[in-house]
Scaffold this motif. Structure first.
Motif, PDB file in Angstrom:
ATOM      1  N   UNK A  81       0.838  -1.196   0.000  1.00 22.16           N
ATOM      2  CA  UNK A  81       0.000   0.000   0.000  1.00 22.16           C
ATOM      3  C   UNK A  81       0.874   1.247   0.000  1.00 22.16           C
ATOM      4  N   UNK A  82       1.901   1.258   0.838  1.00 26.34           N
ATOM      5  CA  UNK A  82       2.815   2.402   0.874  1.00 26.34           C
ATOM      6  C   UNK A  82       3.558   2.564  -0.449  1.00 26.34           C
ATOM      7  N   UNK A  83       3.900   1.459  -1.096  1.00 28.39           N
ATOM      8  CA  UNK A  83       4.568   1.541  -2.397  1.00 28.39           C
ATOM      9  C   UNK A  83       3.627   2.168  -3.435  1.00 28.39           C
ATOM     10  N   UNK A  84       2.374   1.762  -3.432  1.00 31.74           N
ATOM     11  CA  UNK A  84       1.398   2.359  -4.341  1.00 31.74           C
ATOM     12  C   UNK A  84       1.220   3.846  -4.078  1.00 31.74           C
ATOM     13  N   UNK A  85       1.187   4.218  -2.797  1.00 26.41           N
ATOM     14  CA  UNK A  85       1.078   5.635  -2.434  1.00 26.41           C
ATOM     15  C   UNK A  85       2.320   6.409  -2.858  1.00 26.41           C
ATOM     16  N   UNK A  86       3.497   5.799  -2.713  1.00 23.43           N
ATOM     17  CA  UNK A  86       4.743   6.442  -3.144  1.00 23.43           C
ATOM     18  C   UNK A  86       4.672   6.776  -4.633  1.00 23.43           C
ATOM     19  N   UNK A  87       4.169   5.831  -5.425  1.00 24.99           N
ATOM     20  CA  UNK A  87       4.045   6.045  -6.866  1.00 24.99           C
ATOM     21  C   UNK A  87       3.057   7.173  -7.181  1.00 24.99           C
ATOM     22  N   UNK A  88       1.927   7.210  -6.490  1.00 24.90           N
ATOM     23  CA  UNK A  88       0.929   8.275  -6.703  1.00 24.90           C
ATOM     24  C   UNK A  88       1.502   9.631  -6.310  1.00 24.90           C
ATOM     25  N   UNK A  89       2.211   9.679  -5.180  1.00 22.68           N
ATOM     26  CA  UNK A  89       2.780  10.945  -4.727  1.00 22.68           C
ATOM     27  C   UNK A  89       3.872  11.437  -5.669  1.00 22.68           C
ATOM     28  N   UNK A  90       4.644  10.522  -6.245  1.00 21.12           N
ATOM     29  CA  UNK A  90       5.696  10.916  -7.183  1.00 21.12           C
ATOM     30  C   UNK A  90       5.099  11.658  -8.375  1.00 21.12           C
ATOM     31  N   UNK A  91       3.920  11.242  -8.822  1.00 20.23           N
ATOM     32  CA  UNK A  91       3.248  11.938  -9.924  1.00 20.23           C
ATOM     33  C   UNK A  91       2.857  13.358  -9.542  1.00 20.23           C
ATOM     34  N   UNK A  92       2.649  13.594  -8.232  1.00 14.67           N
ATOM     35  CA  UNK A  92       2.292  14.926  -7.732  1.00 14.67           C
ATOM     36  C   UNK A  92       3.525  15.760  -7.373  1.00 14.67           C
ATOM     37  N   UNK A  93       4.701  15.127  -7.377  1.00 19.30           N
ATOM     38  CA  UNK A  93       5.923  15.836  -7.016  1.00 19.30           C
ATOM     39  C   UNK A  93       6.170  15.897  -5.521  1.00 19.30           C
ATOM     40  N   UNK A  94       5.557  14.992  -4.754  1.00 19.61           N
ATOM     41  CA  UNK A  94       5.778  14.929  -3.310  1.00 19.61           C
ATOM     42  C   UNK A  94       6.274  13.531  -2.942  1.00 19.61           C
ATOM     43  N   UNK A  95       6.841  13.430  -1.744  1.00 23.13           N
ATOM     44  CA  UNK A  95       7.382  12.151  -1.286  1.00 23.13           C
ATOM     45  C   UNK A  95       6.956  11.909   0.158  1.00 23.13           C
ATOM     46  N   UNK A  96       7.392  10.790   0.718  1.00 21.70           N
ATOM     47  CA  UNK A  96       7.082  10.492   2.113  1.00 21.70           C
ATOM     48  C   UNK A  96       7.647  11.555   3.054  1.00 21.70           C
ATOM     49  N   UNK A  97       8.716  12.222   2.666  1.00 23.40           N
ATOM     50  CA  UNK A  97       9.282  13.292   3.495  1.00 23.40           C
ATOM     51  C   UNK A  97       8.320  14.467   3.627  1.00 23.40           C
ATOM     52  N   UNK A  98       7.370  14.592   2.692  1.00 22.66           N
ATOM     53  CA  UNK A  98       6.407  15.692   2.699  1.00 22.66           C
ATOM     54  C   UNK A  98       5.107  15.348   3.427  1.00 22.66           C
ATOM     55  N   UNK A  99       4.953  14.108   3.861  1.00 22.27           N
ATOM     56  CA  UNK A  99       3.705  13.668   4.499  1.00 22.27           C
ATOM     57  C   UNK A  99       3.624  14.224   5.917  1.00 22.27           C
ATOM     58  N   UNK A 100       2.489  14.846   6.238  1.00 21.38           N
ATOM     59  CA  UNK A 100       2.289  15.429   7.566  1.00 21.38           C
ATOM     60  C   UNK A 100       1.198  14.713   8.353  1.00 21.38           C
ATOM     61  N   UNK A 101       0.355  13.919   7.667  1.00 23.36           N
ATOM     62  CA  UNK A 101      -0.692  13.196   8.374  1.00 23.36           C
ATOM     63  C   UNK A 101      -1.028  11.920   7.617  1.00 23.36           C
ATOM     64  N   UNK A 102      -1.295  10.883   8.383  1.00 21.22           N
ATOM     65  CA  UNK A 102      -1.736   9.622   7.806  1.00 21.22           C
ATOM     66  C   UNK A 102      -2.913   9.063   8.579  1.00 21.22           C
ATOM     67  N   UNK A 103      -3.775   8.370   7.868  1.00 17.31           N
ATOM     68  CA  UNK A 103      -4.859   7.622   8.498  1.00 17.31           C
ATOM     69  C   UNK A 103      -4.760   6.195   7.992  1.00 17.31           C
ATOM     70  N   UNK A 104      -4.702   5.261   8.934  1.00 17.64           N
ATOM     71  CA  UNK A 104      -4.565   3.853   8.594  1.00 17.64           C
ATOM     72  C   UNK A 104      -5.810   3.126   9.082  1.00 17.64           C
ATOM     73  N   UNK A 105      -6.392   2.349   8.182  1.00 16.18           N
ATOM     74  CA  UNK A 105      -7.564   1.538   8.518  1.00 16.18           C
ATOM     75  C   UNK A 105      -7.138   0.080   8.437  1.00 16.18           C
ATOM     76  N   UNK A 106      -7.345  -0.663   9.520  1.00 17.95           N
ATOM     77  CA  UNK A 106      -6.932  -2.064   9.586  1.00 17.95           C
ATOM     78  C   UNK A 106      -8.128  -2.961   9.852  1.00 17.95           C
TER      79      UNK A 106
END
Length: 166
Positions: A81-106
């Motif tokens: 899931x994080x890898x898929x998000x990394x790919x989506x964020x790369x298209x936006x020009x942001x990375x995990x270093x730019x993430x300020x909030x996360x919500x995880x559903x388990x």
């Protein structure tokens, strides 16, 4: 042409206001071992990116469609899931270093006795956030849910990222 004059209080306010745009995002981390920040402060001058909830990628294509085995256990699903998000964020020009909030559903993990695998999720999470290569940790909420939309999915993650306006 009329000259612009500022009173001392107005000058100080203008000077302080302009420095706010040069400020960095602050990730407050009271406990070093925590997988997330207790809070994150984003000063003015940043663009906010809301990345919709994403789920896992297929881990075992030979497993039955819609099965947990096809997507893997909680740790495997968190990693993909994080890898898929990394790919989506790369298209936006942001990375995990730019993430300020996360919500995880388990959801309950059959590989974990039918209980939510918080430890498995955190283990995968901490390979992306709070590492030597990427030390930033976002604020985060983790919620146990009965089920997720995708059959066999145990993990869904949504993120908020910010990037300084050029």
């Amino acid at each position: 042409m009329k000259a612009l004059t500022l009173s001392l209080p107005a000058f100080v306010f203008a000077a302080l206001s302009s420095t706010a745009f040069a400020a960095d995002v602050v990730h407050n981390q009271e406990t070093a071992n925590s997988p997330f920040a207790s809070s994150v402060v984003v000063p003015p001058g940043y663009t906010t990116y809301y990345i919709s909830g994403s789920g896992p990628l297929v881990a075992d294509a030979s497993a039955p469609e819609g099965s947990v085995q096809r997507l893997g256990n909680t740790a495997t699903q968190t990693t993909s899931t994080l890898e898929g998000l990394r790919q989506k964020m790369a298209l936006l020009g942001v990375s995990f270093a730019d993430v300020v909030q996360g919500r995880v559903y388990l959801a309950a993990d059959p590989y974990n006795g039918g209980k939510m695998d918080y430890a498995g999720m955190n283990g995968a999470w901490m390979k992306v956030f709070g590492t030597a290569a990427q030390p930033n940790k976002p604020a985060r909420a983790t919620v146990q849910v009965a089920n997720l939309v995708v059959p066999g999915a145990l993990v869904e993650i949504e993120l908020v990222a910010v990037k300084k306006v050029p």
